[in-house]
Each structure stands twice: as structure tokens, then as C-alpha cells.
Design a protein around this motif. Structure first.
Motif, PDB file in Angstrom:
ATOM      1  N   ARG A   1       0.849  -1.196   0.000  1.00  0.00           N
ATOM      2  CA  ARG A   1       0.000   0.000   0.000  1.00  0.00           C
ATOM      3  C   ARG A   1       0.880   1.240   0.000  1.00  0.00           C
ATOM      4  NH1 ARG A   1      -5.224   0.208   3.739  1.00  0.00           N
ATOM      5  NH2 ARG A   1      -6.207  -1.737   3.175  1.00  0.00           N
TER       6      ARG A   1
ATOM      7  N   ILE B   1       0.876   5.733   0.920  1.00  0.00           N
ATOM      8  CA  ILE B   1       0.300   7.028   1.271  1.00  0.00           C
ATOM      9  C   ILE B   1       1.133   8.074   0.546  1.00  0.00           C
ATOM     10  CG2 ILE B   1      -0.086   8.705   3.124  1.00  0.00           C
ATOM     11  CD1 ILE B   1      -0.417   6.364   5.065  1.00  0.00           C
TER      12      ILE B   1
ATOM     13  N   PRO C   1      -5.265   0.637  -2.669  1.00  0.00           N
ATOM     14  CA  PRO C   1      -6.000   1.600  -1.826  1.00  0.00           C
ATOM     15  C   PRO C   1      -5.085   2.710  -1.312  1.00  0.00           C
ATOM     16  CG  PRO C   1      -5.529  -0.384  -0.575  1.00  0.00           C
ATOM     17  CD  PRO C   1      -4.982  -0.625  -1.958  1.00  0.00           C
TER      18      PRO C   1
ATOM     19  N   LEU D   1      -3.909   6.291  -0.069  1.00  0.00           N
ATOM     20  CA  LEU D   1      -4.425   7.448   0.669  1.00  0.00           C
ATOM     21  C   LEU D   1      -3.633   8.678   0.233  1.00  0.00           C
ATOM     22  CD1 LEU D   1      -6.037   8.713   3.074  1.00  0.00           C
ATOM     23  CD2 LEU D   1      -4.161   7.969   4.560  1.00  0.00           C
TER      24      LEU D   1
ATOM     25  N   GLN E   1      -8.710   7.441  -1.609  1.00  0.00           N
ATOM     26  CA  GLN E   1      -9.192   8.317  -0.527  1.00  0.00           C
ATOM     27  C   GLN E   1      -8.351   9.587  -0.498  1.00  0.00           C
ATOM     28  OE1 GLN E   1      -9.245   6.454   3.348  1.00  0.00           O
ATOM     29  NE2 GLN E   1      -9.986   8.303   4.370  1.00  0.00           N
TER      30      GLN E   1
ATOM     31  N   VAL F   1      -7.703  12.992   1.775  1.00  0.00           N
ATOM     32  CA  VAL F   1      -7.954  13.640   3.065  1.00  0.00           C
ATOM     33  C   VAL F   1      -7.291  15.009   3.053  1.00  0.00           C
ATOM     34  CG1 VAL F   1      -7.532  13.522   5.550  1.00  0.00           C
ATOM     35  CG2 VAL F   1      -8.180  11.472   4.299  1.00  0.00           C
TER      36      VAL F   1
ATOM     37  N   THR G   1      -7.097   9.048  11.067  1.00  0.00           N
ATOM     38  CA  THR G   1      -7.398   8.840   9.645  1.00  0.00           C
ATOM     39  C   THR G   1      -6.537   7.727   9.068  1.00  0.00           C
ATOM     40  OG1 THR G   1      -8.030  11.137   9.339  1.00  0.00           O
ATOM     41  CG2 THR G   1      -7.280   9.963   7.378  1.00  0.00           C
ATOM     42  N   VAL G   2      -5.258   7.770   9.393  1.00  0.00           N
ATOM     43  CA  VAL G   2      -4.333   6.781   8.826  1.00  0.00           C
ATOM     44  C   VAL G   2      -4.646   5.385   9.366  1.00  0.00           C
ATOM     45  CG1 VAL G   2      -1.907   6.065   8.775  1.00  0.00           C
ATOM     46  CG2 VAL G   2      -2.521   8.451   8.327  1.00  0.00           C
TER      47      VAL G   2
ATOM     48  N   TRP H   1      -7.740   4.048   7.660  1.00  0.00           N
ATOM     49  CA  TRP H   1      -7.411   3.649   6.279  1.00  0.00           C
ATOM     50  C   TRP H   1      -6.706   2.288   6.280  1.00  0.00           C
ATOM     51  CZ3 TRP H   1      -2.205   3.307   4.650  1.00  0.00           C
ATOM     52  CH2 TRP H   1      -2.028   3.016   3.287  1.00  0.00           C
ATOM     53  N   LEU H   2      -5.810   2.120   7.237  1.00  0.00           N
ATOM     54  CA  LEU H   2      -5.037   0.880   7.311  1.00  0.00           C
ATOM     55  C   LEU H   2      -5.954  -0.308   7.629  1.00  0.00           C
ATOM     56  CD1 LEU H   2      -2.024   0.309   7.056  1.00  0.00           C
ATOM     57  CD2 LEU H   2      -1.839   0.529   9.531  1.00  0.00           C
TER      58      LEU H   2
ATOM     59  N   ALA I   1      -9.122  -0.567   6.922  1.00  0.00           N
ATOM     60  CA  ALA I   1     -10.213  -0.768   5.941  1.00  0.00           C
ATOM     61  C   ALA I   1      -9.847  -1.846   4.934  1.00  0.00           C
ATOM     62  CB  ALA I   1     -10.506   0.540   5.219  1.00  0.00           C
TER      63      ALA I   1
END
Ligand code: FMN
Length: 175
Positions: free
Chosen positions: A50, A52, A81, A83, A119, A121, A168-169, A172-173, A175
Motif C-alpha cells: 500500500r 500514502i 487503496p 491514501l 481516498q 484527506v 485517519t491513517v 485507512w489501514l 479498511a
């Protein structure tokens, strides 16, 4: 999990945000690579589970290194996914027009690069007169004076909500 945290930063707040996020992920036992996007070179995305990505808004745009990175890796980015942390001072306030502008800036980036983040943010950044040149200091003083009547215009001020960012992080992790 093997995670990439990539950032683009002009005055340093987005780098601080990315480092904070990377540290929390590492605390959680993940293998994290923290990378300035301008140094990505031919970074191979296949070794990450993943990612970010983070960049900040300057006069309505993110740094060019974000677009270059995203365009070159859009197939991977769209398939995972990812972020996206969009850092700005507009996100420190509640002005509806400014928030619409933030949506448009993120949308313009997606259209230009072909990468639509799973996503997005909006994260409040910082006012950093110690890092501005004379012209920028003058311009930013006026913006902050209008936005934050409490601010001491001669001092750097962080608007980032670190607890909200961490929450938030982690969400996200999970989900
Ligand atoms: C020259 C300049 C232009 C900026 N333009 C915007 C803008 O258009 N919209 C906004 O919300 N914030 C704007 N900001 C605020 C930055 O997004 C904010 O200071 C952010 O924390 C900068 O991140 P960085 O330190 O990682 O570069 C601007 C800041 C500077 C210095």
C-alpha cells in the motif's frame, strides 16, 4: 505490511506530516519507506502492499514531483487503496468556497495524472514565515491575518491536527 509514504513539500510541513505518519506506521510493526517524491527515480512499486502520498497546495497546485510520480505509476496507484494527504491552509478553516477549491485542486491533479486516489484527506498545514522570502512573507501575512485573528504574524504556527491525522491513517489501514 510493506508501505510507502511518499511526499512533496516546499516549506517542510508536509515532510513533517509524512514522517509522523511513517513513524506511527513503523510503531505498528509495518515496514515503511519514507521517500521524497522528487527522489523516486525508477522506484519499483511492486514491493509495496500500500502507499500514502502527500503534497501541499501552493497557489492552487501541488508540487510537480507529485504529478510526475503519479503519472508514471498510475496503473499501480489506481489498483491499490492509496491514501492521498492534501496539505493546505484552506483546510485549517471552514470557508466553503476554499473547501470547494481544494476539491477542485485534487480533481485537477487526478485528471492531469490519470490517478484517482482511493481516498483524499484534506490536512491543515502550517504558516511558516521563518521559511518564506520577503515577498511570500508579505503575502502570507495578509492571508493569515484574515484567516486567524489570534495568530502572531511574526511566528510560525502549525495548524495540523496530529490526533485526527493518526486516526485517519489507522482507519485507512484497517479498511
Ligand atoms: C506561496 C504559498 C502559496 C500558498 N498557496 C496556497 C493555496 O493556494 N491554498 C491553500 O490552501 N494554501 C496555500 N498555501 C499554504 C500551504 O499549503 C501551507 O503552508 C502548507 O503547510 C505548505 O506545506 P509545505 O510546508 O509542505 O510546503 C500557500 C503557501 C505558500 C507559502
Amino acid at each position: 505490511m510493506k508501505l510507502l509514504v511518499g511526499y512533496a513539500s516546499t516549506q517542510g510541513q508536509t515532510r513533517k506530516i509524512a514522517r509522523h505518519v511513517a513513524d506511527r506506521l513503523a510503531d505498528g510493526g509495518h515496514a515503511v519507506e519514507l521517500l521524497a517524491l522528487e527522489d523516486a527515480g525508477d522506484l519499483e512499486m511492486g514491493r509495496f502492499d500500500r502507499a500514502i502520498l502527500a503534497a501541499s497546495v501552493h497557489v492552487g497546485h501541488y508540487q510537480p514531483s507529485l504529478a510526475a510520480f503519479a503519472e508514471a505509476r498510475r496503473d499501480w496507484l489506481n489498483a491499490h487503496p492509496v491514501l492521498f494527504l492534501s496539505v493546505s491552509l484552506a483546510a485549517a478553516g471552514h470557508d466553503a468556497a476554499e473547501w470547494r477549491a481544494l476539491d477542485r485542486i485534487a480533481g485537477d491533479m487526478a485528471q492531469a495524472t490519470g490517478w484517482t486516489p482511493a481516498q483524499v484527506v484534506q490536512v491543515a498545514g502550517a504558516y511558516a514565515p521563518s521559511r518564506y522570502d520577503v515577498f511570500t512573507r508579505f503575502t502570507m501575512r495578509r492571508i493569515i491575518a484574515a484567516k486567524d485573528a489570534q495568530a502572531d504574524l511574526s511566528q510560525d504556527k502549525e495548524y495540523t491536527d496530529w490526533a485526527a491525522l493518526e486516526a485517519t491513517v489507522l482507519a485507512w489501514l484497517a479498511a
